[in-house]
Design a protein around this motif. Structure first.
Motif, PDB file in Angstrom:
ATOM      1  N   ASN A 169     -23.673  38.042  57.702  1.00  0.00           N
ATOM      2  CA  ASN A 169     -23.911  37.905  56.259  1.00  0.00           C
ATOM      3  C   ASN A 169     -23.048  38.884  55.454  1.00  0.00           C
ATOM      4  O   ASN A 169     -22.318  39.694  56.022  1.00  0.00           O
ATOM      5  CB  ASN A 169     -25.402  38.033  55.927  1.00  0.00           C
ATOM      6  N   LYS A 170     -23.153  38.809  54.139  1.00  0.00           N
ATOM      7  CA  LYS A 170     -22.317  39.631  53.256  1.00  0.00           C
ATOM      8  C   LYS A 170     -22.622  41.118  53.360  1.00  0.00           C
ATOM      9  O   LYS A 170     -21.829  41.943  52.935  1.00  0.00           O
ATOM     10  CB  LYS A 170     -22.484  39.180  51.801  1.00  0.00           C
ATOM     11  N   GLU A 171     -23.764  41.463  53.937  1.00  0.00           N
ATOM     12  CA  GLU A 171     -24.120  42.867  54.141  1.00  0.00           C
ATOM     13  C   GLU A 171     -23.546  43.409  55.448  1.00  0.00           C
ATOM     14  O   GLU A 171     -23.740  44.576  55.777  1.00  0.00           O
ATOM     15  CB  GLU A 171     -25.639  43.042  54.119  1.00  0.00           C
ATOM     16  N   GLY A 172     -22.869  42.549  56.198  1.00  0.00           N
ATOM     17  CA  GLY A 172     -22.268  42.987  57.456  1.00  0.00           C
ATOM     18  C   GLY A 172     -23.237  43.030  58.612  1.00  0.00           C
ATOM     19  O   GLY A 172     -23.005  43.734  59.597  1.00  0.00           O
ATOM     20  N   LYS A 173     -24.319  42.236  58.523  1.00  0.00           N
ATOM     21  CA  LYS A 173     -25.333  42.176  59.577  1.00  0.00           C
ATOM     22  C   LYS A 173     -25.366  40.779  60.172  1.00  0.00           C
ATOM     23  O   LYS A 173     -24.992  39.796  59.522  1.00  0.00           O
ATOM     24  CB  LYS A 173     -26.702  42.519  59.012  1.00  0.00           C
ATOM     25  N   VAL A 174     -25.843  40.692  61.419  1.00  0.00           N
ATOM     26  CA  VAL A 174     -25.981  39.381  62.054  1.00  0.00           C
ATOM     27  C   VAL A 174     -27.084  38.616  61.329  1.00  0.00           C
ATOM     28  O   VAL A 174     -28.223  39.065  61.254  1.00  0.00           O
ATOM     29  CB  VAL A 174     -26.314  39.508  63.556  1.00  0.00           C
ATOM     30  N   GLU A 175     -26.730  37.479  60.794  1.00  0.00           N
ATOM     31  CA  GLU A 175     -27.679  36.606  60.106  1.00  0.00           C
ATOM     32  C   GLU A 175     -28.361  35.671  61.096  1.00  0.00           C
ATOM     33  O   GLU A 175     -29.565  35.481  61.052  1.00  0.00           O
ATOM     34  CB  GLU A 175     -26.950  35.785  59.034  1.00  0.00           C
ATOM     35  N   ASP A 176     -27.563  35.092  61.991  1.00  0.00           N
ATOM     36  CA  ASP A 176     -28.091  34.122  62.951  1.00  0.00           C
ATOM     37  C   ASP A 176     -27.042  33.890  64.035  1.00  0.00           C
ATOM     38  O   ASP A 176     -25.888  34.283  63.878  1.00  0.00           O
ATOM     39  CB  ASP A 176     -28.415  32.803  62.249  1.00  0.00           C
ATOM     40  N   THR A 177     -27.469  33.257  65.104  1.00  0.00           N
ATOM     41  CA  THR A 177     -26.552  32.880  66.176  1.00  0.00           C
ATOM     42  C   THR A 177     -26.776  31.412  66.507  1.00  0.00           C
ATOM     43  O   THR A 177     -27.865  30.875  66.275  1.00  0.00           O
ATOM     44  CB  THR A 177     -26.776  33.741  67.438  1.00  0.00           C
ATOM     45  N   PHE A 178     -25.744  30.791  67.046  1.00  0.00           N
ATOM     46  CA  PHE A 178     -25.794  29.367  67.349  1.00  0.00           C
ATOM     47  C   PHE A 178     -25.154  29.114  68.702  1.00  0.00           C
ATOM     48  O   PHE A 178     -24.068  29.626  68.977  1.00  0.00           O
ATOM     49  CB  PHE A 178     -25.053  28.562  66.272  1.00  0.00           C
ATOM     50  N   ALA A 179     -25.819  28.335  69.522  1.00  0.00           N
ATOM     51  CA  ALA A 179     -25.328  28.016  70.860  1.00  0.00           C
ATOM     52  C   ALA A 179     -24.074  27.151  70.787  1.00  0.00           C
ATOM     53  O   ALA A 179     -23.775  26.537  69.757  1.00  0.00           O
ATOM     54  CB  ALA A 179     -26.420  27.303  71.651  1.00  0.00           C
ATOM     55  N   SER A 180     -23.395  27.066  71.889  1.00  0.00           N
ATOM     56  CA  SER A 180     -22.163  26.281  71.995  1.00  0.00           C
ATOM     57  C   SER A 180     -22.357  24.828  71.583  1.00  0.00           C
ATOM     58  O   SER A 180     -21.444  24.210  71.037  1.00  0.00           O
ATOM     59  CB  SER A 180     -21.644  26.329  73.430  1.00  0.00           C
ATOM     60  N   PHE A 181     -23.525  24.282  71.835  1.00  0.00           N
ATOM     61  CA  PHE A 181     -23.791  22.875  71.513  1.00  0.00           C
ATOM     62  C   PHE A 181     -23.841  22.622  70.009  1.00  0.00           C
ATOM     63  O   PHE A 181     -23.684  21.490  69.573  1.00  0.00           O
ATOM     64  CB  PHE A 181     -25.120  22.424  72.135  1.00  0.00           C
ATOM     65  N   THR A 182     -24.062  23.661  69.207  1.00  0.00           N
ATOM     66  CA  THR A 182     -24.126  23.498  67.756  1.00  0.00           C
ATOM     67  C   THR A 182     -22.709  23.322  67.234  1.00  0.00           C
ATOM     68  O   THR A 182     -21.893  24.236  67.312  1.00  0.00           O
ATOM     69  CB  THR A 182     -24.792  24.711  67.085  1.00  0.00           C
ATOM     70  N   LYS A 183     -22.445  22.149  66.703  1.00  0.00           N
ATOM     71  CA  LYS A 183     -21.107  21.867  66.187  1.00  0.00           C
ATOM     72  C   LYS A 183     -20.885  22.605  64.876  1.00  0.00           C
ATOM     73  O   LYS A 183     -21.812  22.773  64.073  1.00  0.00           O
ATOM     74  CB  LYS A 183     -20.929  20.359  65.986  1.00  0.00           C
ATOM     75  N   PRO A 184     -19.652  23.039  64.633  1.00  0.00           N
ATOM     76  CA  PRO A 184     -19.351  23.777  63.404  1.00  0.00           C
ATOM     77  C   PRO A 184     -19.723  23.034  62.119  1.00  0.00           C
ATOM     78  O   PRO A 184     -20.125  23.657  61.143  1.00  0.00           O
ATOM     79  CB  PRO A 184     -17.845  24.013  63.497  1.00  0.00           C
ATOM     80  N   MET A 185     -19.624  21.719  62.093  1.00  0.00           N
ATOM     81  CA  MET A 185     -19.946  20.946  60.892  1.00  0.00           C
ATOM     82  C   MET A 185     -21.369  20.383  60.927  1.00  0.00           C
ATOM     83  O   MET A 185     -21.702  19.501  60.131  1.00  0.00           O
ATOM     84  CB  MET A 185     -18.922  19.823  60.699  1.00  0.00           C
ATOM     85  N   SER A 186     -22.204  20.916  61.813  1.00  0.00           N
ATOM     86  CA  SER A 186     -23.595  20.441  61.883  1.00  0.00           C
ATOM     87  C   SER A 186     -24.346  20.841  60.615  1.00  0.00           C
ATOM     88  O   SER A 186     -24.031  21.844  59.976  1.00  0.00           O
ATOM     89  CB  SER A 186     -24.296  21.031  63.105  1.00  0.00           C
ATOM     90  N   LYS A 187     -25.338  20.042  60.259  1.00  0.00           N
ATOM     91  CA  LYS A 187     -26.151  20.345  59.077  1.00  0.00           C
ATOM     92  C   LYS A 187     -26.809  21.715  59.218  1.00  0.00           C
ATOM     93  O   LYS A 187     -26.899  22.470  58.246  1.00  0.00           O
ATOM     94  CB  LYS A 187     -27.218  19.267  58.884  1.00  0.00           C
ATOM     95  N   LYS A 188     -27.248  22.038  60.411  1.00  0.00           N
ATOM     96  CA  LYS A 188     -27.935  23.310  60.667  1.00  0.00           C
ATOM     97  C   LYS A 188     -27.025  24.503  60.346  1.00  0.00           C
ATOM     98  O   LYS A 188     -27.427  25.429  59.640  1.00  0.00           O
ATOM     99  CB  LYS A 188     -28.367  23.345  62.134  1.00  0.00           C
ATOM    100  N   LEU A 189     -25.814  24.474  60.838  1.00  0.00           N
ATOM    101  CA  LEU A 189     -24.890  25.589  60.614  1.00  0.00           C
ATOM    102  C   LEU A 189     -24.422  25.632  59.163  1.00  0.00           C
ATOM    103  O   LEU A 189     -24.387  26.700  58.544  1.00  0.00           O
ATOM    104  CB  LEU A 189     -23.703  25.509  61.580  1.00  0.00           C
TER     105      LEU A 189
END
Length: 180
Positions: free
Chosen positions: A152-172
């Motif tokens: 995130n903009k504060e320089g902290k980990v906001e979330d992580t996503f597994a390999s199966f999560t496509k970059p253009m997925s609605k979730k990401l």
């Protein structure tokens, strides 16, 4: 009563989450080498959202490069940085940076920032990946290529996503848009 407090303390210790992260350092406190050998000062990305993705040329998920480039093209002017981190941690990357760079440019027209081939897990992982694990927990450790860490903009980990999560997925995309 003191037994209850003791037991609760033990339970809380074992179930602690990233909410207890102390973040002595932020993402912006690190540097990493670019694929062409220059130093990438991550402080240059301050106040931006960063998607860190460990990549590999010979992986079944390699076609995600297309969507990573699409994501970069759509959101770079809104404050997103896609940072590709080629890695041979899973034995699926080319042997040198020049070959990786050429592969990415020729096959996927990649123009988002790429780092040098970098270890992303274990004892020899780059300090950035150790930091993510220390502050966000096991979900920040890449289990395979094209694992995604959203900063995130504060320089902290906001979330992580597994390999199966496509970059253009609605979730990401929803996660990115929520913090842009």
């Amino acid at each position: 009563m003191s037994k209850v407090i003791f037991v609760l303390s033990i339970v809380m210790f074992f179930f602690k989450t990233s909410a207890t992260a102390n973040y002595e350092k932020k993402f912006y406190d690190f540097t990493i080498e670019s694929i062409t050998g220059e130093t990438i000062n991550l402080n240059d990305y301050k106040d931006k959202v960063i998607l860190v993705v460990n990549t590999a040329s010979f992986c079944g998920f390699t076609k995600q490069y297309d969507e990573l480039q699409e994501l970069w093209d759509l959101y770079k002017n809104k404050g997103l940085v896609v940072l590709g981190v080629p890695s041979n941690s899973f034995n699926q990357e080319k042997k040198n940076n020049a070959d990786v760079k050429e592969f990415c440019e020729v096959n996927f027209n990649i123009n988002f920032p790429l780092t040098t081939i970098t270890e992303v897990k274990g004892e020899n992982a780059h300090e950035l990946f150790k930091w993510a694990k220390d502050n966000h927990g096991k979900s920040a450790i890449p289990k395979w290529n094209f694992h995604k860490i959203l900063i995130n903009k504060e320089g902290k980990v906001e979330d992580t996503f597994a390999s199966f999560t496509k970059p253009m997925s609605k979730k990401l995309i929803k996660s990115i848009e929520n913090i842009l």
